[in-house]
Design an enzyme around this catalytic site. Sequence first.
Site, PDB file in Angstrom:
ATOM      1  N   HIS A 148       0.848  -1.206   0.000  1.00  0.00           N
ATOM      2  CA  HIS A 148       0.000   0.000   0.000  1.00  0.00           C
ATOM      3  C   HIS A 148       0.887   1.261   0.000  1.00  0.00           C
ATOM      4  O   HIS A 148       0.829   2.077   0.927  1.00  0.00           O
ATOM      5  CB  HIS A 148      -0.854  -0.081   1.275  1.00  0.00           C
ATOM      6  CG  HIS A 148      -2.014   0.838   1.399  1.00  0.00           C
ATOM      7  ND1 HIS A 148      -1.920   2.214   1.292  1.00  0.00           N
ATOM      8  CD2 HIS A 148      -3.313   0.575   1.664  1.00  0.00           C
ATOM      9  CE1 HIS A 148      -3.107   2.742   1.494  1.00  0.00           C
ATOM     10  NE2 HIS A 148      -3.980   1.766   1.718  1.00  0.00           N
ATOM     11  N   GLU A 250      -0.805   1.136  -5.279  1.00  0.00           N
ATOM     12  CA  GLU A 250      -0.571  -0.124  -4.574  1.00  0.00           C
ATOM     13  C   GLU A 250      -0.588  -1.315  -5.535  1.00  0.00           C
ATOM     14  O   GLU A 250      -1.491  -1.411  -6.361  1.00  0.00           O
ATOM     15  CB  GLU A 250      -1.671  -0.322  -3.528  1.00  0.00           C
ATOM     16  CG  GLU A 250      -1.904   0.926  -2.676  1.00  0.00           C
ATOM     17  CD  GLU A 250      -3.202   0.850  -1.869  1.00  0.00           C
ATOM     18  OE1 GLU A 250      -3.612  -0.256  -1.500  1.00  0.00           O
ATOM     19  OE2 GLU A 250      -3.799   1.915  -1.629  1.00  0.00           O
TER      20      GLU A 250
END
Length: 276
Positions: A148, A250
């Site tokens: 992320h 991500e």
Amino acid sequence: MTPLPAPRHVDVATASAAIYDHGAHVTSWVPTGSSEVLFLSSAAVLDSDAAIRGGVPICFPWFGPGRTGAMTPAHGFARRSTWVLSHVDEMPDRVLLTFELDARDIASDDFTAPFNAVYRISVGPTLDLDLTVTNTGTETFSFEEALHAYLTVGDVEQVRIEGLGGSSYLDKVAGGAERRQVGDVEFTGETDRIYRSRAQVTVVDPVLDRRIIVTRRGSSDVVVWNPGRDKGQALSDLGDGEWRGFVCVEGANVLDAAVTLEPGQLHSMGYTLHLG
Ligand code: TA6
């Protein structure tokens, strides 16, 4: 609530980085001669029970609330767990750190399958991240995963992301509507999308006058997120006005792209950053 020990600092001729054992969380990567590529909130909570706002959280073994919509904590336990540093390999222009997380060290009602996770962080002129999960048990299981990454930008409302034009995506801001990207991605408000794409993507930043290039291996989704002004101000662990200073791009395998492993099987997902 235990304050985290200081991160490990890595310095090589080509780059420097900072990494917490908590979450095996990379919070800084500065290629020599450049400025910080990763974003870290000035209000990040550096505590053993918390997830760090910024850097590269590892979302595993589920993403958000998981496929049931009710799994806790959000984005899985990996980013809140203490990983074990098992190897450090020093090379002339980079350092490779290997962290491990084992199911035996985890207590989770939402994921009880035996697994081993190995996370390789290679710090150099590129930042190379590789998450490998092995099924160490006797039954098949599935999981979601995402790296992320929070990328520093000069002003999110002036950046654009190249490489996703033509891809379909799930628009979480529009209640999960299916859409197709036309042209580059631009940010005019809260943006929370799961793109189905294996393409290389580039964050083009006219304010910092640089391009951050993201390449991936073993992931079929790209999540693009910025909370926008209102949600950004509401995040207690994000500094005032800092929502403008990052975009998350991500590498992920989530929802229908969740990974299934037979006993003994493994799966790797790689994520590389470099400046263009
Ligand atoms: O990756 C995007 C996302 O799933 C968003 O929906 C948003 O909630 C973000 O992650 C941050 O999640 P967190 O649990 O770190 O606040």
